[in-house]
Design a protein around this motif. Structure first.
Motif, PDB file in Angstrom:
ATOM      1  N   ILE A  23      -6.902   4.241  -6.388  1.00  0.00           N
ATOM      2  CA  ILE A  23      -7.238   3.110  -6.889  1.00  0.00           C
ATOM      3  C   ILE A  23      -6.126   2.100  -6.666  1.00  0.00           C
ATOM      4  O   ILE A  23      -6.277   0.890  -6.220  1.00  0.00           O
ATOM      5  CB  ILE A  23      -7.346   2.943  -8.416  1.00  0.00           C
ATOM      6  CG1 ILE A  23      -8.332   3.903  -9.116  1.00  0.00           C
ATOM      7  CG2 ILE A  23      -7.633   1.578  -9.130  1.00  0.00           C
ATOM      8  CD1 ILE A  23      -8.645   4.207 -10.408  1.00  0.00           C
ATOM      9  N   THR A  24      -4.793   2.279  -6.756  1.00  0.00           N
ATOM     10  CA  THR A  24      -3.664   1.386  -6.671  1.00  0.00           C
ATOM     11  C   THR A  24      -3.514   0.909  -5.318  1.00  0.00           C
ATOM     12  O   THR A  24      -3.092  -0.183  -5.073  1.00  0.00           O
ATOM     13  CB  THR A  24      -2.487   1.993  -7.258  1.00  0.00           C
ATOM     14  OG1 THR A  24      -2.089   3.127  -6.642  1.00  0.00           O
ATOM     15  CG2 THR A  24      -2.773   2.349  -8.737  1.00  0.00           C
ATOM     16  N   VAL A  25      -3.689   1.725  -4.141  1.00  0.00           N
ATOM     17  CA  VAL A  25      -3.369   1.206  -2.949  1.00  0.00           C
ATOM     18  C   VAL A  25      -4.113  -0.040  -2.590  1.00  0.00           C
ATOM     19  O   VAL A  25      -3.470  -0.723  -1.840  1.00  0.00           O
ATOM     20  CB  VAL A  25      -3.367   2.509  -2.002  1.00  0.00           C
ATOM     21  CG1 VAL A  25      -2.590   3.432  -2.113  1.00  0.00           C
ATOM     22  CG2 VAL A  25      -5.002   3.001  -1.953  1.00  0.00           C
ATOM     23  N   PHE A  26      -5.467   0.106  -3.091  1.00  0.00           N
ATOM     24  CA  PHE A  26      -6.104  -1.101  -2.520  1.00  0.00           C
ATOM     25  C   PHE A  26      -6.017  -2.327  -3.228  1.00  0.00           C
ATOM     26  O   PHE A  26      -5.983  -3.230  -2.907  1.00  0.00           O
ATOM     27  CB  PHE A  26      -7.719  -0.652  -2.925  1.00  0.00           C
ATOM     28  CG  PHE A  26      -8.185   0.459  -1.896  1.00  0.00           C
ATOM     29  CD1 PHE A  26      -8.373   0.458  -0.532  1.00  0.00           C
ATOM     30  CD2 PHE A  26      -8.292   1.706  -2.614  1.00  0.00           C
ATOM     31  CE1 PHE A  26      -8.684   1.773   0.060  1.00  0.00           C
ATOM     32  CE2 PHE A  26      -8.686   2.787  -1.989  1.00  0.00           C
ATOM     33  CZ  PHE A  26      -8.776   2.729  -0.633  1.00  0.00           C
ATOM     34  N   ILE A  27      -5.826  -2.340  -4.719  1.00  0.00           N
ATOM     35  CA  ILE A  27      -5.491  -3.259  -5.469  1.00  0.00           C
ATOM     36  C   ILE A  27      -3.915  -3.952  -5.093  1.00  0.00           C
ATOM     37  O   ILE A  27      -3.936  -5.073  -4.935  1.00  0.00           O
ATOM     38  CB  ILE A  27      -5.205  -2.668  -7.002  1.00  0.00           C
ATOM     39  CG1 ILE A  27      -6.689  -2.385  -7.422  1.00  0.00           C
ATOM     40  CG2 ILE A  27      -4.891  -3.911  -7.697  1.00  0.00           C
ATOM     41  CD1 ILE A  27      -6.922  -1.827  -8.865  1.00  0.00           C
ATOM     42  N   ILE A  66       0.916  -1.267   0.051  1.00  0.00           N
ATOM     43  CA  ILE A  66      -0.055  -0.014  -0.133  1.00  0.00           C
ATOM     44  C   ILE A  66       0.793   1.173   0.138  1.00  0.00           C
ATOM     45  O   ILE A  66       0.665   2.250  -0.804  1.00  0.00           O
ATOM     46  CB  ILE A  66      -1.081  -0.117   1.274  1.00  0.00           C
ATOM     47  CG1 ILE A  66      -2.070  -1.038   1.039  1.00  0.00           C
ATOM     48  CG2 ILE A  66      -1.555   1.387   1.398  1.00  0.00           C
ATOM     49  CD1 ILE A  66      -3.218  -1.316   2.344  1.00  0.00           C
ATOM     50  N   ALA A  67       1.803   1.065   0.813  1.00  0.00           N
ATOM     51  CA  ALA A  67       2.815   2.377   0.776  1.00  0.00           C
ATOM     52  C   ALA A  67       3.647   2.749  -0.566  1.00  0.00           C
ATOM     53  O   ALA A  67       3.752   3.778  -0.987  1.00  0.00           O
ATOM     54  CB  ALA A  67       3.975   2.202   1.987  1.00  0.00           C
ATOM     55  N   ALA A  68       4.062   1.469  -1.087  1.00  0.00           N
ATOM     56  CA  ALA A  68       4.824   1.748  -2.215  1.00  0.00           C
ATOM     57  C   ALA A  68       3.799   2.062  -3.568  1.00  0.00           C
ATOM     58  O   ALA A  68       3.948   2.975  -4.352  1.00  0.00           O
ATOM     59  CB  ALA A  68       5.350   0.260  -2.738  1.00  0.00           C
ATOM     60  N   ALA A  69       2.518   1.609  -3.462  1.00  0.00           N
ATOM     61  CA  ALA A  69       1.553   1.980  -4.564  1.00  0.00           C
ATOM     62  C   ALA A  69       1.180   3.475  -4.371  1.00  0.00           C
ATOM     63  O   ALA A  69       1.310   4.346  -5.317  1.00  0.00           O
ATOM     64  CB  ALA A  69       0.223   1.324  -4.414  1.00  0.00           C
ATOM     65  N   GLU A  70       1.248   3.950  -2.981  1.00  0.00           N
ATOM     66  CA  GLU A  70       0.938   5.576  -2.686  1.00  0.00           C
ATOM     67  C   GLU A  70       2.034   6.353  -3.049  1.00  0.00           C
ATOM     68  O   GLU A  70       1.815   7.526  -3.591  1.00  0.00           O
ATOM     69  CB  GLU A  70       0.860   5.550  -1.123  1.00  0.00           C
ATOM     70  CG  GLU A  70       0.143   7.077  -0.767  1.00  0.00           C
ATOM     71  CD  GLU A  70       0.990   8.366  -0.529  1.00  0.00           C
ATOM     72  OE1 GLU A  70       0.606   9.326  -0.906  1.00  0.00           O
ATOM     73  OE2 GLU A  70       2.064   7.931  -0.483  1.00  0.00           O
ATOM     74  N   VAL A  71       3.175   5.718  -3.076  1.00  0.00           N
ATOM     75  CA  VAL A  71       4.499   6.689  -3.379  1.00  0.00           C
ATOM     76  C   VAL A  71       4.437   6.795  -4.986  1.00  0.00           C
ATOM     77  O   VAL A  71       4.883   7.785  -5.664  1.00  0.00           O
ATOM     78  CB  VAL A  71       5.814   6.172  -2.810  1.00  0.00           C
ATOM     79  CG1 VAL A  71       6.970   6.751  -3.569  1.00  0.00           C
ATOM     80  CG2 VAL A  71       5.844   6.253  -1.430  1.00  0.00           C
ATOM     81  N   TYR A  72       4.444   5.667  -5.684  1.00  0.00           N
ATOM     82  CA  TYR A  72       4.643   5.679  -7.100  1.00  0.00           C
ATOM     83  C   TYR A  72       3.584   5.877  -8.037  1.00  0.00           C
ATOM     84  O   TYR A  72       3.402   5.673  -9.167  1.00  0.00           O
ATOM     85  CB  TYR A  72       5.231   4.210  -7.389  1.00  0.00           C
ATOM     86  CG  TYR A  72       6.731   4.023  -6.839  1.00  0.00           C
ATOM     87  CD1 TYR A  72       7.716   4.906  -7.447  1.00  0.00           C
ATOM     88  CD2 TYR A  72       7.186   3.347  -5.415  1.00  0.00           C
ATOM     89  CE1 TYR A  72       9.132   4.753  -6.849  1.00  0.00           C
ATOM     90  CE2 TYR A  72       8.293   3.158  -4.984  1.00  0.00           C
ATOM     91  CZ  TYR A  72       9.391   4.196  -5.619  1.00  0.00           C
ATOM     92  OH  TYR A  72      10.514   3.956  -5.125  1.00  0.00           O
ATOM     93  N   THR A  73       2.508   6.151  -7.276  1.00  0.00           N
ATOM     94  CA  THR A  73       1.156   6.262  -8.329  1.00  0.00           C
ATOM     95  C   THR A  73       0.761   7.844  -8.134  1.00  0.00           C
ATOM     96  O   THR A  73       0.840   8.435  -6.936  1.00  0.00           O
ATOM     97  CB  THR A  73      -0.132   5.710  -7.904  1.00  0.00           C
ATOM     98  OG1 THR A  73       0.332   4.281  -7.952  1.00  0.00           O
ATOM     99  CG2 THR A  73      -1.041   5.877  -8.785  1.00  0.00           C
ATOM    100  N   SER A  74       0.605   8.613  -9.210  1.00  0.00           N
ATOM    101  CA  SER A  74       0.271  10.079  -9.015  1.00  0.00           C
ATOM    102  C   SER A  74      -0.908  10.461  -9.202  1.00  0.00           C
ATOM    103  O   SER A  74      -1.868   9.492  -9.550  1.00  0.00           O
ATOM    104  CB  SER A  74       1.164  10.651 -10.025  1.00  0.00           C
ATOM    105  OG  SER A  74       0.649  10.505 -11.525  1.00  0.00           O
ATOM    106  N   GLY A  75      -1.289  11.467  -8.345  1.00  0.00           N
ATOM    107  CA  GLY A  75      -2.627  12.259  -8.505  1.00  0.00           C
ATOM    108  C   GLY A  75      -3.623  11.384  -7.989  1.00  0.00           C
ATOM    109  O   GLY A  75      -3.510  10.682  -7.049  1.00  0.00           O
ATOM    110  N   THR A  76      -4.844  11.348  -8.610  1.00  0.00           N
ATOM    111  CA  THR A  76      -6.056  10.625  -8.078  1.00  0.00           C
ATOM    112  C   THR A  76      -5.983   8.973  -8.144  1.00  0.00           C
ATOM    113  O   THR A  76      -6.604   8.271  -7.188  1.00  0.00           O
ATOM    114  CB  THR A  76      -7.497  10.985  -9.054  1.00  0.00           C
ATOM    115  OG1 THR A  76      -7.538  12.617  -8.763  1.00  0.00           O
ATOM    116  CG2 THR A  76      -8.599  10.318  -8.518  1.00  0.00           C
ATOM    117  N   TYR A  77      -5.152   8.623  -9.096  1.00  0.00           N
ATOM    118  CA  TYR A  77      -5.074   7.008  -9.175  1.00  0.00           C
ATOM    119  C   TYR A  77      -4.488   6.288  -8.181  1.00  0.00           C
ATOM    120  O   TYR A  77      -4.681   4.939  -8.047  1.00  0.00           O
ATOM    121  CB  TYR A  77      -4.324   6.794 -10.555  1.00  0.00           C
ATOM    122  CG  TYR A  77      -5.116   7.460 -11.849  1.00  0.00           C
ATOM    123  CD1 TYR A  77      -6.152   7.090 -11.960  1.00  0.00           C
ATOM    124  CD2 TYR A  77      -4.731   8.717 -12.396  1.00  0.00           C
ATOM    125  CE1 TYR A  77      -6.928   7.569 -13.349  1.00  0.00           C
ATOM    126  CE2 TYR A  77      -5.508   9.293 -13.420  1.00  0.00           C
ATOM    127  CZ  TYR A  77      -6.489   8.786 -13.812  1.00  0.00           C
ATOM    128  OH  TYR A  77      -7.129   9.132 -14.935  1.00  0.00           O
TER     129      TYR A  77
END
Length: 219
Positions: A202-206, A188-199
């Motif tokens: 989506i990615t933190v949960f997936i 979750i932390a990695a997805a939050e770091v490497y995904t920009s903006g609103t998206y």
């Protein structure tokens, strides 16, 4: 269950303090309150009504929101969703996928994971993503290459782990273990770091659900 409830109440109290300290205006405050209210789905709807109703309760608003998104893109002058979310929307959000649509998209996709993994990932991500933003706003500091602050990333990781452990203690029958949480929180932390903006909504949960599913399969 009692230790988990205590952990969860403490986390919500700390979240409330952070929201009040970091909300720059009424719009920001409303947005963060709405985000945390999403915890109703994994913490109330799922335990009371089961996984099928949980998924349906996510799918119906998701379909409605995406329909409004598509309609608004075709006829911007009649953008009903843009009007509805204007009290909470970020600058420029009307031109892209709204944060609330992104949240329902990510949480619904995560809900397709086996067992209680979907609700666990939903609870962890719903807490962790705003914690990253609030800690970054409050503490600032050095930024990573994607432009996120280290303080925000650490807060995201710790809050995801904390909420995950609390979730396992409150709902022990769901089969979520410390191994699942230990895999899901960094994802979750990695997805939050490497995904920009609103998206990142989506990615933190997936990412969290995928990592927890893999950890459960390996274990």
């Amino acid at each position: 269950m009692a230790p988990g409830i205590f952990m969860w109440v403490l986390l919500l109290c700390m979240s409330t303090v952070l929201v009040l300290l970091t909300a720059s205006d009424a719009r920001s405050l409303r947005r963060r309150i709405l985000r945390f209210s999403g915890l109703v789905f994994p913490m109330v709807v799922h335990p009371l009504f089961g996984i099928r109703v949980y998924r349906i309760s996510l799918l119906i608003p998701l379909v409605v929101l995406l329909g409004l998104e598509a309609s608004g893109k075709k006829k911007p002058e009649k953008n009903l969703l843009g009007t509805l979310i204007s009290p909470i929307a970020k600058e420029g959000e009307r031109e892209h996928l709204s944060g609330i649509s992104a949240w329902f998209t990510g949480v619904f996709i995560a809900s397709l994971a086996p067992g209680g993994i979907g609700p666990a990932a939903a609870a962890m991500g719903t807490v962790a993503d705003p914690w990253a933003s609030m800690a970054g706003t409050l503490m600032g500091g050095r930024k990573t290459k994607p432009g996120k602050t280290f303080s925000g990333s650490v807060a995201c990781l710790l809050s995801a782990f904390w909420s995950g452990v609390a979730f396992t203690l409150i709902f022990p029958d769901l089969g979520i273990t410390l191994i699942h949480v230990s895999a899901g929180a960094p994802a979750i932390a990695a997805a939050e770091v490497y995904t920009s903006g609103t998206y990142d909504n989506i990615t933190v949960f997936i990412a969290g659900a995928a990592a927890m599913t893999l950890a459960g399969a390996v274990h």
